[in-house]
Design a protein around this motif. Structure first.
Motif, PDB file in Angstrom:
ATOM      1  N   GLU A  59      15.935  -7.663  19.275  1.00 16.05           N
ATOM      2  CA  GLU A  59      15.303  -6.413  18.871  1.00 16.05           C
ATOM      3  C   GLU A  59      15.405  -5.413  20.030  1.00 16.05           C
ATOM      4  OE1 GLU A  59      14.046  -5.836  15.786  1.00 16.05           O
ATOM      5  OE2 GLU A  59      14.763  -7.808  15.208  1.00 16.05           O
ATOM      6  N   GLN A  82      16.337 -14.330  14.245  1.00 14.24           N
ATOM      7  CA  GLN A  82      17.027 -13.816  13.055  1.00 14.24           C
ATOM      8  C   GLN A  82      18.544 -13.926  13.079  1.00 14.24           C
ATOM      9  OE1 GLN A  82      16.305  -9.653  12.148  1.00 14.24           O
ATOM     10  NE2 GLN A  82      18.383  -9.531  11.335  1.00 14.24           N
ATOM     11  N   ARG A 137       8.457 -10.818  23.968  1.00 14.34           N
ATOM     12  CA  ARG A 137       8.775  -9.388  24.126  1.00 14.34           C
ATOM     13  C   ARG A 137       8.079  -8.851  25.366  1.00 14.34           C
ATOM     14  NH1 ARG A 137       9.675  -7.378  17.926  1.00 14.34           N
ATOM     15  NH2 ARG A 137      10.681  -9.350  17.370  1.00 14.34           N
ATOM     16  N   GLU A 178       6.995  -6.216  26.300  1.00 16.39           N
ATOM     17  CA  GLU A 178       6.508  -4.877  25.953  1.00 16.39           C
ATOM     18  C   GLU A 178       5.308  -4.561  26.818  1.00 16.39           C
ATOM     19  OE1 GLU A 178       7.269  -4.348  21.223  1.00 16.39           O
ATOM     20  OE2 GLU A 178       5.974  -5.995  21.807  1.00 16.39           O
ATOM     21  N   GLU A 221      10.584 -16.690  10.245  1.00 14.79           N
ATOM     22  CA  GLU A 221      11.684 -15.831   9.809  1.00 14.79           C
ATOM     23  C   GLU A 221      12.577 -16.533   8.787  1.00 14.79           C
ATOM     24  OE1 GLU A 221      13.176 -12.958  13.026  1.00 14.79           O
ATOM     25  OE2 GLU A 221      12.790 -14.788  14.134  1.00 14.79           O
ATOM     26  N   GLU A 257       0.909  -3.640  10.371  1.00 15.36           N
ATOM     27  CA  GLU A 257       2.128  -4.370  10.008  1.00 15.36           C
ATOM     28  C   GLU A 257       2.043  -5.862  10.343  1.00 15.36           C
ATOM     29  OE1 GLU A 257       5.657  -2.982  12.133  1.00 15.36           O
ATOM     30  OE2 GLU A 257       6.460  -5.003  11.880  1.00 15.36           O
ATOM     31  N   ILE A 258       2.290  -6.684   9.346  1.00 13.86           N
ATOM     32  CA  ILE A 258       2.378  -8.129   9.611  1.00 13.86           C
ATOM     33  C   ILE A 258       3.802  -8.647   9.425  1.00 13.86           C
ATOM     34  CG2 ILE A 258      -0.029  -8.770   9.220  1.00 13.86           C
ATOM     35  CD1 ILE A 258       0.768  -9.566   6.329  1.00 13.86           C
ATOM     36  N   ARG A 310      20.460  -7.149   5.212  1.00 11.61           N
ATOM     37  CA  ARG A 310      21.269  -7.007   6.425  1.00 11.61           C
ATOM     38  C   ARG A 310      22.570  -6.257   6.121  1.00 11.61           C
ATOM     39  NH1 ARG A 310      16.528  -8.501   8.588  1.00 11.61           N
ATOM     40  NH2 ARG A 310      16.163 -10.743   8.554  1.00 11.61           N
TER      41      ARG A 310
HETATM   42  O1  NSS Z   1      10.252  -6.713  15.345  1.00 12.10           O
HETATM   43  S1  NSS Z   1       9.877  -7.111  13.998  1.00 12.10           S
HETATM   44  O2  NSS Z   1       9.329  -6.075  13.169  1.00 12.10           O
HETATM   45  N1  NSS Z   1      11.126  -7.711  13.227  1.00 12.10           N
HETATM   46  C1  NSS Z   1      11.908  -8.706  13.699  1.00 12.10           C
HETATM   47  O3  NSS Z   1      11.761  -9.272  14.761  1.00 12.10           O
HETATM   48  C2  NSS Z   1      13.012  -9.161  12.760  1.00 12.10           C
HETATM   49  N2  NSS Z   1      14.063  -9.837  13.544  1.00 12.10           N
HETATM   50  C3  NSS Z   1      12.426 -10.065  11.706  1.00 12.10           C
HETATM   51  C4  NSS Z   1      13.453 -10.514  10.691  1.00 12.10           C
HETATM   52  O4  NSS Z   1      13.854  -9.694   9.892  1.00 12.10           O
HETATM   53  N3  NSS Z   1      13.860 -11.764  10.736  1.00 12.10           N
HETATM   54  O5  NSS Z   1       8.792  -8.252  14.152  1.00 12.10           O
HETATM   55  C5  NSS Z   1       8.354  -8.938  13.007  1.00 12.10           C
HETATM   56  C6  NSS Z   1       6.872  -9.179  13.074  1.00 12.10           C
HETATM   57  C7  NSS Z   1       6.018  -7.916  13.071  1.00 12.10           C
HETATM   58  O6  NSS Z   1       5.812  -7.430  11.781  1.00 12.10           O
HETATM   59  C8  NSS Z   1       4.735  -8.426  13.709  1.00 12.10           C
HETATM   60  O7  NSS Z   1       3.943  -9.099  12.735  1.00 12.10           O
HETATM   61  C9  NSS Z   1       5.240  -9.444  14.700  1.00 12.10           C
HETATM   62  O8  NSS Z   1       6.521  -9.857  14.288  1.00 12.10           O
HETATM   63  N4  NSS Z   1       5.314  -8.898  16.060  1.00 12.10           N
HETATM   64  C10 NSS Z   1       4.414  -9.142  17.025  1.00 12.10           C
HETATM   65  N5  NSS Z   1       3.289  -9.873  17.018  1.00 12.10           N
HETATM   66  C11 NSS Z   1       2.590  -9.950  18.166  1.00 12.10           C
HETATM   67  N6  NSS Z   1       2.951  -9.342  19.317  1.00 12.10           N
HETATM   68  C12 NSS Z   1       4.085  -8.586  19.365  1.00 12.10           C
HETATM   69  N7  NSS Z   1       4.451  -8.022  20.509  1.00 12.10           N
HETATM   70  C13 NSS Z   1       4.865  -8.466  18.175  1.00 12.10           C
HETATM   71  N8  NSS Z   1       6.023  -7.832  17.869  1.00 12.10           N
HETATM   72  C14 NSS Z   1       6.276  -8.107  16.584  1.00 12.10           C
END
Ligand code: NSS
Length: 430
Positions: free
Chosen positions: A164, A186, A207, A209, A224, A353-354, A360
Motif C-alpha cells: 500500500e 493482497q 504500517r 504510519e 484478505e 472504515e473497517i 483488481r
Molecule cells: O489499506 S486498506 O484499506 N486496504 C488494503 O490493505 C488492501 N490491500 C486490502 C485488500 O484489498 N486485500 O486496509 C484494509 C483495512 C482497513 O479498512 C482497516 O480496517 C485496516 O485494514 N487498517 C488498519 N487497521 C489498524 N491500523 C492501521 N494502521 C490500519 N490500516 C488499515
C-alpha cells in the motif's frame, strides 16, 4: 478434581479444587470472602472461621490482590455471589504471594499508565471480555471461509518493496538488500487466487504510519480474501455476508462479554445484509450538504465517514472513489474512468472504515501505466505483472481490519485495547 471456574456448574455438591487469582477480599471477623478469577470466570470462596482450620483462617488474612491460590471446597450454587457459584472452603494454599504494591488498584488510572502495565491490565474483566470477542471473531473468520470452500493461504511478512502507499518498516536481509514488513498480503493473494480460485489470508500487517489516531496501529491483523471471477458487485456481496456473519456469531455466543462491556446490542442486531451503497460522487454531495469541506478527489476522513453513516442502522458501502485517492491495483471504472471499481465499508455509529476492497486491474498495459504514474519501482512488480500476462482474469478482494472490527462490535472508542499488546508510534513495550 480441578475444574475451571466456568465449569463449576457441573460440580454443585462436590468437593473440588480451584486455582486462580484473588481479585477481592472482605471479612466480617467470623466469615470471610475471597473472590477468585481464573480467566474463565469468577467465583467466591467462603471461609467460616468456626469451620476451617486455624491456619487456613490465618492464611486468608495474608491474601492480597492478585495472590495466586488453590482453594478446595464444596461447590454451591449461590445466585447472589459474583459468578453465581461459591466454594465452601475447607483448604487454602497460597501459590504465589502478591506484594501490596500491585500497580493496578480499583481506582481510575490514566491510559498511559495502563498501557505501561498492559501485561497486568489484561487481567481485568473488561480486557478478558474484549479478548474473548476477538477470539470468537477469529474463529468465525475461519468458519466463514471454510464453509464456503476458500483455502487459507499464508503470505510472507518479509517482502520486497510492494504494497500500500503508507509507510514501510524495513530491515536488512542478507545479500538481498532491504526487506520490508508486509503492509498487505493482497498481491500474493492475487497470485494464489489464480492458482486456487478462492483464498483468504489472515495475518499481521505493518504500517509505519505516523498517525496517532484512535484507529491506527503500526501492527494490525487483516483478513484478505481474493476471489477469481468475482467482480466488484460480487465482492461487496461477500463483504456484507461476511460482516453480518461475524456480528451474528458474537451476538449468538458472546452475550456475557457484550454485557460486561455495556454494549448496546440493539445496535448490532440490525447488522444484516444487504448494506446500503453510496457512490463516492454522491457521498461528496451529501457531505457538502451537511457542511463538510470535502472536495471531489479527496479521500474521506474519519469525520466525513461518521457524518455519512448518520441515520443508518448497518454498515454502508462507499463505492467508486477517484483513482488518485486509491491504490494502483484497482480497476478503472468503465462508466467513469476518473474513478475505480472499489468500496470502503463504513461501520455504523461513527466507527468508520473497517474494510477496503476492489476489483483488481486485470489489463496488463493499464496496470503498467498505473505503476508508472504512481512512480512505483517497476522491477519489484515483475512477478505481479505475470498474473496479467499469463491468463489474466477478473478478480476481486478486500481487507477487513480485525482491530477496527473488534472495536466497533465491542463499542470501544480506541483500538489500542483490542489487541493484547498494541504497537503504536510511541509504544513498543511491553
Ligand atoms: O489499506 S486498506 O484499506 N486496504 C488494503 O490493505 C488492501 N490491500 C486490502 C485488500 O484489498 N486485500 O486496509 C484494509 C483495512 C482497513 O479498512 C482497516 O480496517 C485496516 O485494514 N487498517 C488498519 N487497521 C489498524 N491500523 C492501521 N494502521 C490500519 N490500516 C488499515
Amino acid at each position: 478434581m480441578t475444574p475451571r471456574i466456568s465449569e463449576l456448574g457441573a460440580h454443585v455438591g462436590q468437593r473440588v479444587t480451584v486455582r486462580g487469582w484473588v481479585t477481592h477480599v472482605r471479612s466480617s471477623g467470623k466469615i470471610a470472602f475471597a473472590v477468585l478469577r481464573d480467566g474463565t470466570g469468577i467465583a467466591q470462596a467462603v471461609f467460616v472461621k468456626s469451620q476451617v482450620p486455624g491456619e487456613v483462617w490465618e492464611r486468608f488474612g495474608t491474601l492480597t490482590l492478585e495472590t495466586s491460590v488453590s482453594v478446595t471446597g464444596e461447590v454451591r450454587a449461590e445466585p447472589r455471589a459474583p459468578g453465581g457459584y461459591e466454594l465452601g472452603v475447607a483448604a487454602l494454599e497460597v501459590i504465589g504471594a502478591s506484594p501490596t504494591d500491585y500497580p493496578i488498584q480499583p481506582k481510575e488510572h490514566g491510559i498511559d499508565f495502563l498501557l505501561d502495565h498492559r501485561h497486568l491490565w489484561l487481567r481485568s474483566a473488561r480486557q478478558r471480555a474484549i479478548a474473548a470477542v476477538r477470539s470468537e471473531l477469529e474463529q468465525a473468520v475461519h468458519d466463514f471461509f471454510y464453509e464456503r470452500g476458500f483455502l487459507r493461504v499464508d503470505t510472507p511478512i518479509l517482502t520486497a518493496a510492494i504494497g500500500e502507499r503508507s509507510g514501510l518498516f524495513s530491515t536488512e536481509y542478507f545479500e538481498e538488500g532491504t526487506a520490508y514488513l508486509a503492509q498487505t498480503g493482497q498481491l500474493y493473494g492475487e497470485a494464489a487466487a489464480a492458482a486456487f480460485g478462492k483464498i483468504y489470508t489472515f495475518g499481521p500487517t505493518f504500517r509505519a504510519e505516523k498517525s496517532k489516531t484512535r484507529r491506527h496501529l503500526t501492527e494490525f491483523w487483516m483478513i484478505e480474501p481474493e476471489v477469481a471471477w468475482y467482480d466488484s458487485n460480487d465482492n461487496m456481496r461477500l463483504q456484507e455476508d461476511f460482516v453480518s456473519f461475524l456480528v451474528a456469531r458474537v451476538l449468538e455466543r458472546r452475550q456475557a462479554e457484550l454485557k460486561e462491556l455495556e454494549r448496546d446490542v440493539s445496535k448490532l442486531e440490525t447488522v444484516k445484509a444487504p448494506f446500503p451503497r453510496i457512490n463516492y460522487t454522491d457521498a461528496v454531495a451529501i457531505l457538502q450538504g451537511k457542511g463538510s469541506a470535502v472536495q471531489w478527489g479527496d479521500d474521506l476522513g474519519a469525520e466525513d465517514e461518521a457524518l455519512l453513516v448518520e441515520g443508518y442502522d448497518r454498515p454502508v458501502f462507499v463505492t467508486n472513489y477517484p483513482k488518485e485517492a486509491k491504490a494502483f491495483y484497482m480497476k478503472e471504472n468503465p462508466d467513469d474512468p476518473r474513478t475505480v471499481l472499489c468500496d470502503d465499508c463504513l461501520a455504523p455509529e461513527g466507527y468508520g472504515e473497517i474494510i477496503g476492497g476492489s476489483q483488481r486491474e486485470d489489463d496488463y498495459d493499464r496496470i503498467v501505466q498505473r505503476i508508472k504514474d504512481e512512480g512505483l519501482p517497476m522491477d519489484a512488480y515483475g512477478w505481479y505483472l505475470d498474473l496479467r500476462k499469463y491468463g489474466t482474469f477478473t478478480h476481486s478482494g478486500f481487507g477487513l481490519g480485525l482491530e477496527r472490527t473488534v472495536a466497533w462490535i465491542c463499542g470501544l472508542q480506541h483500538i489500542r485495547e483490542v489487541i493484547a499488546f498494541p504497537r503504536m508510534m510511541y509504544r513498543l513495550r511491553p
